[in-house]
Design a protein around this motif. Structure first.
Motif, short mmCIF file in Angstrom:
data_model
loop_
_atom_site.label_atom_id
_atom_site.label_comp_id
_atom_site.label_asym_id
_atom_site.label_seq_id
_atom_site.Cartn_x
_atom_site.Cartn_y
_atom_site.Cartn_z
N GLY A 209 1.35 -1.33 0.45
CA GLY A 209 -0.26 -0.65 0.10
C GLY A 209 1.21 1.41 -0.14
N GLY A 210 0.40 2.34 0.96
CA GLY A 210 1.24 3.43 0.30
C GLY A 210 2.73 3.09 1.42
N SER A 211 2.58 2.31 2.07
CA SER A 211 3.97 1.55 3.37
C SER A 211 3.52 0.08 2.57
CB SER A 211 3.48 1.48 4.81
OG SER A 211 3.28 1.33 5.74
N ASN A 238 6.66 4.48 -0.75
CA ASN A 238 6.21 4.91 -1.53
C ASN A 238 6.73 6.02 -1.92
OD1 ASN A 238 4.49 6.29 0.98
ND2 ASN A 238 2.65 6.20 -0.65
N ASN A 280 4.53 9.46 -5.97
CA ASN A 280 4.67 8.60 -4.64
C ASN A 280 4.05 7.60 -4.98
OD1 ASN A 280 2.63 9.80 -3.42
ND2 ASN A 280 3.55 10.21 -0.96
N ASP A 281 2.98 7.83 -5.85
CA ASP A 281 1.66 7.17 -5.74
C ASP A 281 1.89 6.06 -7.41
OD1 ASP A 281 -1.15 6.22 -7.17
OD2 ASP A 281 -1.68 7.63 -6.51
N LEU A 282 1.99 5.03 -7.33
CA LEU A 282 2.82 3.79 -8.58
C LEU A 282 1.34 3.78 -9.49
CD1 LEU A 282 4.00 1.28 -8.91
CD2 LEU A 282 2.65 -0.14 -7.95
N ARG A 283 0.68 4.09 -9.29
CA ARG A 283 -0.14 4.67 -10.71
C ARG A 283 -0.27 5.59 -11.56
NH1 ARG A 283 -5.95 5.09 -7.01
NH2 ARG A 283 -3.72 6.22 -5.43
N GLU A 286 3.94 4.56 -12.73
CA GLU A 286 3.23 3.39 -13.89
C GLU A 286 3.55 3.82 -15.20
OE1 GLU A 286 0.53 -0.13 -12.08
OE2 GLU A 286 1.85 -1.20 -12.42
N GLY A 328 -4.19 -4.41 0.58
CA GLY A 328 -2.99 -3.47 0.46
C GLY A 328 -3.54 -2.88 -0.72
N GLY A 329 -2.97 -1.84 -1.06
CA GLY A 329 -3.99 -0.68 -2.96
C GLY A 329 -3.65 -1.13 -3.63
N ILE A 330 -1.74 -1.47 -3.28
CA ILE A 330 -1.25 -1.60 -4.74
C ILE A 330 -1.94 -3.05 -4.94
CG2 ILE A 330 0.75 -2.15 -5.95
CD1 ILE A 330 1.39 0.46 -4.47
N ASN A 333 -4.99 -3.74 -6.59
CA ASN A 333 -5.88 -3.00 -7.50
C ASN A 333 -4.89 -3.05 -8.54
OD1 ASN A 333 -7.89 -1.40 -6.80
ND2 ASN A 333 -6.84 -0.91 -5.20
N SER A 334 -3.46 -3.45 -8.20
CA SER A 334 -2.82 -3.23 -9.60
C SER A 334 -2.31 -4.59 -10.46
CB SER A 334 -0.79 -2.70 -8.63
OG SER A 334 0.28 -2.84 -10.14
#
Ligand code: ADP
Length: 395
Positions: A209-211, A238, A280-283, A286, A328-330, A333-334
């Protein structure tokens, strides 16, 4: 028994009220921009009928006003689900770190002192939690306050994995060793696998996620976690550094940088942001990489490399890999992070089903039927893990 779970950020408050042991969510709320005199955002939902409160430009100069907003919603005739505050039997906090108290504990003065003692290790977390806990103490003095520390699930990590090869006296005097964090999340993953698969053996859980942290789980217990003494270690985050040669710090000090400049750089300007220079946002990183931005592509490549090497190390420690989990968020979703990591693990018999990996379903198995390793995506539910821990302690 009604248990309130509270997640405190430096400028936010998240609440979830559970009825236990049924694990029914009664209400939840989110206060954003705590610290703002007139620009806070407040959202509240009563789960039974989806009654909502949505307010912007609210005054939340301190945690007190944020907590009061939530208590008012809970008790109001139109939106509430309680008739009196005494119906809350315990408040569980997603606390991070207290010297000498690494499990699930009543927040006595001694435990709070332990949080003060390790303030320098987790300043972004311990400061806000101490402040918010004191507010609850004032507003709801008769309700039990419990800290479900993020280190709790990792107390089963053997000393031979958790010690650093530093002078042993530093461990004895200061408690320096790998403590591990994200315990509520990895603990929830272990519990989910135990109930769904009947076992949680030879598992690597990836909370991204963020971490980000990875956890080696065997027999439902944590055997390793990529966080260290602090939350700055392991795979990179991130904007936080992850593992790094300790001698870089004395070198930079000798070069003339101050300790504040160094810690700021390692905390706020490292990780995905530090390498890509984009975000710092992977989206966004990418996206930039897809558009030909070289440093963004490098950051994503480094991120994947560090995930793969941790999974490899944990597979060796566990003596094999049966289940791999993304959360986690990543992780949830990724599609591309999951695909790239799993492709690199083909040598272990990991085989993804592209359709399952790309499907919109949130909670799913994404490995092919003939994969030797079962790969899961399981939504993070740290609050439920905390509600369960608190219920166990107070029941
Ligand atoms: P936190 O750790 O702060 O609780 P989350 O677990 O919600 O955060 O994860 C937030 C991160 O998830 C964001 O930094 C964002 O980079 C990442 N993220 C969310 N959706 C996607 C996606 N579709 N692709 C890549 N990364 C994503």
């Amino acid at each position: 028994m009604n248990i309130l779970v509270c997640n405190v950020g430096s400028t936010s408050l998240k609440f979830k009220l559970y009825e236990m042991p049924q694990e029914t969510v009664m209400a939840q709320a989110y206060v954003e921009r705590v610290g703002s005199a007139d620009n806070g955002i407040y959202t509240y939902t009563r789960w039974s009928d989806h009654t909502k409160v949505e307010r912007t430009q609210v005054a939340v100069p301190t945690y007190t006003e944020g907590i009061q907003l939530f208590l008012d919603s809970l008790l109001s005739e139109e939106t509430g689900c309680l008739t009196e505050i005494a119906q809350i039997e315990a408040i569980g906090f997603k606390t991070v770190l207290s010297k000498g108290h690494y499990g699930v504990h009543r927040l006595t003065e001694e435990v709070l002192q332990g949080m003060e003692d390790y303030m320098a290790v987790a300043p972004a977390h311990n400061g806000p939690y101490l402040e918010a806990i004191r507010v609850f103490e004032k507003l709801l003095p008769d309700v039990e306050r419990i800290g479900s520390f993020e280190t709790a699930f990792h107390q089963t990590i053997p000393l031979s994995e958790s010690l650093y090869a530093i002078p042993y006296e530093w461990y004895e005097k200061y408690g320096i060793r790998r403590l591990g964090y994200h315990g509520a999340s990895h603990g929830h993953i272990a519990a989910m696998l135990l109930s769904r698969e009947g076992e949680a053996d030879k598992v690597v859980s990836c909370h991204l996620g963020g971490s980000c942290s990875l956890c080696a789980i065997d027999n439902g217990k944590s055997l390793n976690n990529s966080f260290g003494f602090s939350l700055q270690a392991g795979v990179f985050h991130n904007s936080r550094v992850g593992d790094m040669d300790a001698y870089i710090i004395p070198f930079l000090l000798k070069e003339g940088m101050s300790i504040d400049e160094i810690t700021h750089g390692l905390e706020k300007n490292s990780g995905l942001l530090g390498i890509s220079g984009v975000s710092n946002d992977l989206r966004l990183v990418e996206e930039a990489a897809a558009g030909g931005h070289e440093r963004a592509a490098l950051a994503v490549e480094m991120f994947i490399n560090s995930l793969v090497s941790h999974i490899g190390a944990y597979t060796a420690q566990l003596g094999g890999l049966k289940q791999l989990v993304f959360t986690g968020g990543i992780g949830e979703n990724s599609v591309s992070v999951r695909r790239r990591v799993c492709e690199r693990l083909a040598f272990l018999g990991v085989k993804l089903s592209p359709e399952r990996n790309e499907s919109a379903q949130k909670d799913k198995i994404i490995s092919a039927d003939d994969s030797r390793v079962k790969v899961h995506v399981i939504p993070a539910n740290e609050e439920l893990g905390i509600a369960r821990n608190v219920f166990q302690l107070v029941k």
